[in-house]
Design an enzyme around this catalytic site. Structure first.
Site, PDB file in Angstrom:
ATOM      1  N   PHE A 124       0.853  -1.193   0.000  1.00  0.00           N
ATOM      2  CA  PHE A 124       0.000   0.000   0.000  1.00  0.00           C
ATOM      3  C   PHE A 124       0.890   1.245   0.000  1.00  0.00           C
ATOM      4  O   PHE A 124       1.858   1.310   0.760  1.00  0.00           O
ATOM      5  CB  PHE A 124      -0.917  -0.008   1.227  1.00  0.00           C
ATOM      6  CG  PHE A 124      -1.966   1.061   1.164  1.00  0.00           C
ATOM      7  CD1 PHE A 124      -3.079   0.899   0.354  1.00  0.00           C
ATOM      8  CD2 PHE A 124      -1.829   2.232   1.877  1.00  0.00           C
ATOM      9  CE1 PHE A 124      -4.049   1.891   0.278  1.00  0.00           C
ATOM     10  CE2 PHE A 124      -2.796   3.231   1.803  1.00  0.00           C
ATOM     11  CZ  PHE A 124      -3.906   3.062   0.998  1.00  0.00           C
ATOM     12  N   ASP A 194       1.809  -4.828   8.389  1.00  0.00           N
ATOM     13  CA  ASP A 194       0.605  -3.994   8.313  1.00  0.00           C
ATOM     14  C   ASP A 194      -0.591  -4.947   8.215  1.00  0.00           C
ATOM     15  O   ASP A 194      -0.672  -5.752   7.276  1.00  0.00           O
ATOM     16  CB  ASP A 194       0.708  -3.077   7.076  1.00  0.00           C
ATOM     17  CG  ASP A 194      -0.469  -2.127   6.944  1.00  0.00           C
ATOM     18  OD1 ASP A 194      -1.546  -2.410   7.494  1.00  0.00           O
ATOM     19  OD2 ASP A 194      -0.302  -1.100   6.246  1.00  0.00           O
ATOM     20  N   TYR A 219     -10.944   1.139  10.872  1.00  0.00           N
ATOM     21  CA  TYR A 219     -12.192   1.446  10.138  1.00  0.00           C
ATOM     22  C   TYR A 219     -12.584   0.422   9.085  1.00  0.00           C
ATOM     23  O   TYR A 219     -13.616   0.551   8.457  1.00  0.00           O
ATOM     24  CB  TYR A 219     -12.110   2.836   9.481  1.00  0.00           C
ATOM     25  CG  TYR A 219     -10.851   3.108   8.687  1.00  0.00           C
ATOM     26  CD1 TYR A 219     -10.680   2.613   7.408  1.00  0.00           C
ATOM     27  CD2 TYR A 219      -9.830   3.886   9.229  1.00  0.00           C
ATOM     28  CE1 TYR A 219      -9.534   2.873   6.691  1.00  0.00           C
ATOM     29  CE2 TYR A 219      -8.670   4.152   8.523  1.00  0.00           C
ATOM     30  CZ  TYR A 219      -8.524   3.637   7.248  1.00  0.00           C
ATOM     31  OH  TYR A 219      -7.381   3.893   6.541  1.00  0.00           O
ATOM     32  N   LYS A 220     -11.745  -0.592   8.881  1.00  0.00           N
ATOM     33  CA  LYS A 220     -12.093  -1.590   7.856  1.00  0.00           C
ATOM     34  C   LYS A 220     -12.861  -2.729   8.513  1.00  0.00           C
ATOM     35  O   LYS A 220     -14.004  -2.550   8.902  1.00  0.00           O
ATOM     36  CB  LYS A 220     -10.819  -2.077   7.168  1.00  0.00           C
ATOM     37  CG  LYS A 220     -10.063  -0.971   6.419  1.00  0.00           C
ATOM     38  CD  LYS A 220      -8.783  -1.524   5.818  1.00  0.00           C
ATOM     39  CE  LYS A 220      -7.894  -0.459   5.228  1.00  0.00           C
ATOM     40  NZ  LYS A 220      -8.393   0.062   3.965  1.00  0.00           N
ATOM     41  N   ARG A 368     -12.527  -4.325  -6.733  1.00  0.00           N
ATOM     42  CA  ARG A 368     -12.351  -5.101  -5.493  1.00  0.00           C
ATOM     43  C   ARG A 368     -13.692  -5.433  -4.861  1.00  0.00           C
ATOM     44  O   ARG A 368     -14.563  -4.574  -4.749  1.00  0.00           O
ATOM     45  CB  ARG A 368     -11.599  -4.268  -4.439  1.00  0.00           C
ATOM     46  CG  ARG A 368     -10.170  -4.059  -4.650  1.00  0.00           C
ATOM     47  CD  ARG A 368      -9.489  -3.608  -3.362  1.00  0.00           C
ATOM     48  NE  ARG A 368     -10.118  -2.496  -2.652  1.00  0.00           N
ATOM     49  CZ  ARG A 368      -9.590  -1.903  -1.594  1.00  0.00           C
ATOM     50  NH1 ARG A 368      -8.436  -2.338  -1.105  1.00  0.00           N
ATOM     51  NH2 ARG A 368     -10.187  -0.902  -1.001  1.00  0.00           N
TER      52      ARG A 368
HETATM   53  C1  LIG Z   1      -2.478  -1.689   3.788  1.00  0.00           C
HETATM   54  C2  LIG Z   1      -2.940  -0.345   4.207  1.00  0.00           C
HETATM   55  N1  LIG Z   1      -2.200   0.384   5.079  1.00  0.00           N
HETATM   56  C3  LIG Z   1      -2.595   1.599   5.488  1.00  0.00           C
HETATM   57  C4  LIG Z   1      -3.777   2.154   5.021  1.00  0.00           C
HETATM   58  C5  LIG Z   1      -4.241   3.515   5.408  1.00  0.00           C
HETATM   59  O1  LIG Z   1      -3.561   4.108   6.411  1.00  0.00           O
HETATM   60  P1  LIG Z   1      -4.212   5.352   7.191  1.00  0.00           P
HETATM   61  O2  LIG Z   1      -5.207   4.776   8.149  1.00  0.00           O
HETATM   62  O3  LIG Z   1      -3.056   5.989   7.835  1.00  0.00           O
HETATM   63  O4  LIG Z   1      -4.903   6.213   6.190  1.00  0.00           O
HETATM   64  C6  LIG Z   1      -4.572   1.430   4.124  1.00  0.00           C
HETATM   65  C7  LIG Z   1      -5.830   2.043   3.635  1.00  0.00           C
HETATM   66  O5  LIG Z   1      -6.559   1.545   2.863  1.00  0.00           O
HETATM   67  C8  LIG Z   1      -4.143   0.165   3.711  1.00  0.00           C
HETATM   68  O6  LIG Z   1      -4.866  -0.526   2.846  1.00  0.00           O
END
Ligand SMILES: Cc1ncc(COP(=O)(O)O)c(C=O)c1O
Length: 409
Positions: A124, A194, A219-220, A368
């Site tokens: 990402f 991550d 939030y996911k 997706r």
């Molecule tokens: C793998 C991954 N890391 C990080 C993030 C986003 O990070 P942040 O919460 O800092 O916007 C996402 C967002 O979709 C993601 O898919």
């Protein structure tokens, strides 16, 4: 595969009752819980209390009486259970990007003399950007960003940190966390994982696999609401030597001593920086109640059934309309989403959303579909494929409005 069979599967689904815990608009098939989880019923009730009673009436006393000050620890402990960590190894704070900055920098400092950060070039972007910022800040670092099949060869005695996202946000490819962590350790490197697309989606075993650091989103799949606080994991063995370079007062050993010298908290609290966002953190805390008593192995089993079903139903459509599946069929390598490439993927997705099936699009050409076993039914998968069939057969996506790119895709 018949609709009657899927209806029977829904009736016998041990997770079926969980759907009642969410507000899901009638008639909508929501396949974007991997981007923004829906609103849990408990959040609405709890936030009303936090707003009117805790903030509205009790005001500043709530830091103590309603335990606002310990929210980051409480929420962290709830997440810990879902990711194979101990409750004192996880804390909720800031955003995933900011937490990544904290642990990547701290990990590099634990490997002085080594100058290489290894990652997947398809990671990402925020992960890659944070590494670039740190390399710029420190100077003299090599960013070794390679394709997945070159990752293992990229690890060597110069590698300080292997930084990966367990489930690829585009393709849904699931890394072998156990193997890669072990390989990195054999070379003397540390690992930063991550978990944005794995926490709450599948069983994660951070401690079983000896992971050093991890971060993830609220939030996911955790359904904490738009912009919910993220979380950070530091293995207990590293906590006392993890330097909190974002050395804010909330991570101080005694924040209310108000001394001029920074002394980090001895525990995971040293990963926090400033005042927690109480409203969002309260929403996340209530959202996590949905997971109480939920067996993540059961969630995984249903997730694989849902994605298997989707892949199977999509097979004839994909062949006929030129959709290329990029998600592995191998269960061991598949997260909780299924993605397809299509040159008009953006327009097709917008037309599908217009038909009441919400997925999303990731540049350059990926559609997706996220599968969230706590509220999706087998019949929803059928419904989604039927509506997509209409979009493709009738070429509904050709309407010009569906090609107009919005700011958020
Ligand atoms: C793998 C991954 N890391 C990080 C993030 C986003 O990070 P942040 O919460 O800092 O916007 C996402 C967002 O979709 C993601 O898919």
């Amino acid at each position: 595969m018949s609709l009657a069979l899927l209806q029977a599967l829904d009736r016998s689904d041990p997770l079926a009752a969980k759907r009642q815990a969410f507000h899901i608009p009638v008639g909508l098939v929501y396949l974007d819980g991997n981007s923004l989880g829906p609103l849990p019923v408990t959040v609405r009730e709890h936030l009303e209390h936090v707003l009117l009673q805790q903030w509205g009436t009790d005001l500043i006393r709530s830091w103590n009486t309603h335990g606002w000050v310990d929210l980051p620890l409480r929420v962290g402990a709830k997440i810990a259970r879902l990711i194979g960590a101990e409750s004192d190894e996880v804390i909720a704070a800031d955003s995933t990007s900011v937490n990544l900055f904290k642990v990547l920098l701290a990990a590099l400092k634990l490997r002085p003399g080594r100058r290489v950060i290894v990652s997947d070039i398809d990671n990402f972007p925020t992960d890659l950007y944070i590494a670039q910022g740190i390399a710029e800040l420190l100077g003299g670092y090599e960013l070794r960003f390679v394709k997945k099949d070159q990752l293992e060869d990229a690890l060597d005695e110069q590698t300080a940190v292997l930084m990966l996202t367990e489930v690829d946000y585009r393709t849904g490819y699931l890394y072998d966390m156990a193997r890669l962590t072990q390989l990195a350790h054999q070379k003397g490197a540390l690992t930063v994982w991550d978990l944005a697309h794995s926490a709450g989606a599948l069983p994660v075993h951070l401690n079983r696999h000896g992971v050093d650091f991890a971060v993830g989103c609220g939030y996911k799949y955790l359904n904490g609401g738009p912009g919910a606080p993220a979380f950070v994991f530091v293995a207990r063995r590293h906590q006392s030597v993890t330097t909190p370079f974002l050395s804010g007062w909330m991570g101080h050993k005694a924040p209310f001593a108000f001394v001029p010298e920074y002394l980090p908290a001895e525990d995971i609290r040293r990963l926090t920086v400033g005042t927690p966002s109480v409203l969002s953190m309260s929403a996340l805390e209530a959202a996590l109640e949905v997971f109480e008593g939920v067996d993540m192995e059961q969630v995984r089993q249903k997730s694989l059934q849902l994605t298997d079903l989707f892949i199977e139903l999509m097979e004839p459509l994909a062949a006929r309309y030129g959709l290329e599946r990029v998600t592995p069929t191998d269960h061991a390598r598949r997260g909780s989403q299924v993605s397809y490439r299509h040159p008009e993927g953006y327009a097709v997705m917008q037309a599908l959303i217009n038909q009441g099936v919400i997925g999303d699009f990731r540049a350059p050409d990926i559609m997706r579909f996220g599968f969230t076993p706590l509220y999706l039914r087998f019949t929803d998968v059928w419904e989604a494929v039927e509506r997509l069939r209409q979009v493709l057969q009738k070429e509904l996506w050709r309407e010009p409005r569906f090609s107009q790119r919005a700011k958020v895709t």
